[in-house]
Design a protein around this motif. Structure first.
Motif: not given
Length: 264
Positions: A241-264
């Protein structure tokens, strides 16, 4: 130690300037007089880092140290005792990490963040060794999730209880935190080709609990009724449930997975 590589993962040895606090092994050819338990364990860690866990035998470790295998039995009674000692030695590295605090003196969130990164540094420095941390038979078999190092469990519970957690909530936090952290890091090292399946306990080998003085871990012993509860199904559902809640935020913000520098 070299300068840290700013492009590397900050928890990796490269990102920390090659720092990996391996216990020093006896120098090859130094003979039996240079051996003690600490150096034998250090050599075993170095051997596993280089050759993998499956390659470790008492005979091969003796050859690595250029001594007869029988010379090792003075310090470790056998391979099972050796593996347990390796786990404790690796956890000692964690508590020797200056960025890991032994108490939640700056708040429990800071404590848990530092601890998580310290454990991840261990996993990245010793990927072949790390599965032992989560797979060795626990010293207190009723601890769920099972974790070999009671020192870790004891200090974790003490730190959270001192921060205002009730005993029940501290145990719940231990369950959620260790399940997330160890599960994530086991998957991470498996991506490096490391075998993560636990070894079976050989027949005739005494249980870990029989050889452990639990009086050194009063908090763990006091909380046995809570630590021994199996709430895997409920915890899985809550984590999902916590994961699905986080994915709702990802969907709402249009975030994409980070690439390259892990600290970016």
């Amino acid at each position: 130690m070299t300068e840290p590589d700013e492009r590397a993962d900050p928890d990796s040895p490269e990102g920390r300037g090659g720092a990996a606090a391996v216990i020093p092994a006896a120098p090859p050819g130094a003979g039996r007089s240079a051996l003690d338990r600490r150096r034998v364990l250090g050599a075993a860690i170095e051997f596993i880092d280089a050759e993998g866990l499956d390659a470790l035998t008492m005979r091969r470790l003796g050859a690595y140290l250029r001594v007869e295998a029988m010379a090792l039995y003075r310090y470790v009674p056998g391979r099972e005792s050796l593996l347990d000692g390796i786990v404790e030695a690796v956890i000692d590295e964690l508590y020797g990490d200056p960025d890991v605090h032994l108490a939640a003196s700056h708040g429990w969130q800071d404590y848990l963040q530092r601890l998580a990164h310290g454990v991840r540094r261990l996993a990245l420095a010793h990927p072949e060794v790390f599965p032992l941390v989560a797979s060795r038979p626990p010293a207190a078999p009723w601890v769920r999730p099972p974790l070999r190092s009671l020192r870790w469990v004891e200090s974790f519970l003490d730190a959270l209880i001192a921060s205002g957690f009730t005993e029940a909530s501290a145990v719940a936090a231990y369950r959620a935190y260790s399940s997330f952290l160890l599960g994530h890091l086991l998957l991470e090292v498996s991506q490096k080709g490391v075998k993560i399946s636990p070894e079976d306990q050989p027949e005739g080998v005494p249980s870990a609990a029989a050889a452990t003085d639990l009086s050194e871990y009063p908090t763990v012993v006091r909380l046995e009724p809570l630590l021994s509860l199996d709430e895997s199904a409920a915890e899985f559902e809550e984590a999902l449930e916590n994961l699905l809640g986080r994915l709702e935020v990802v969907l709402a913000e249009g975030r994409t997975p980070r690439r390259g520098d892990p600290r970016a």
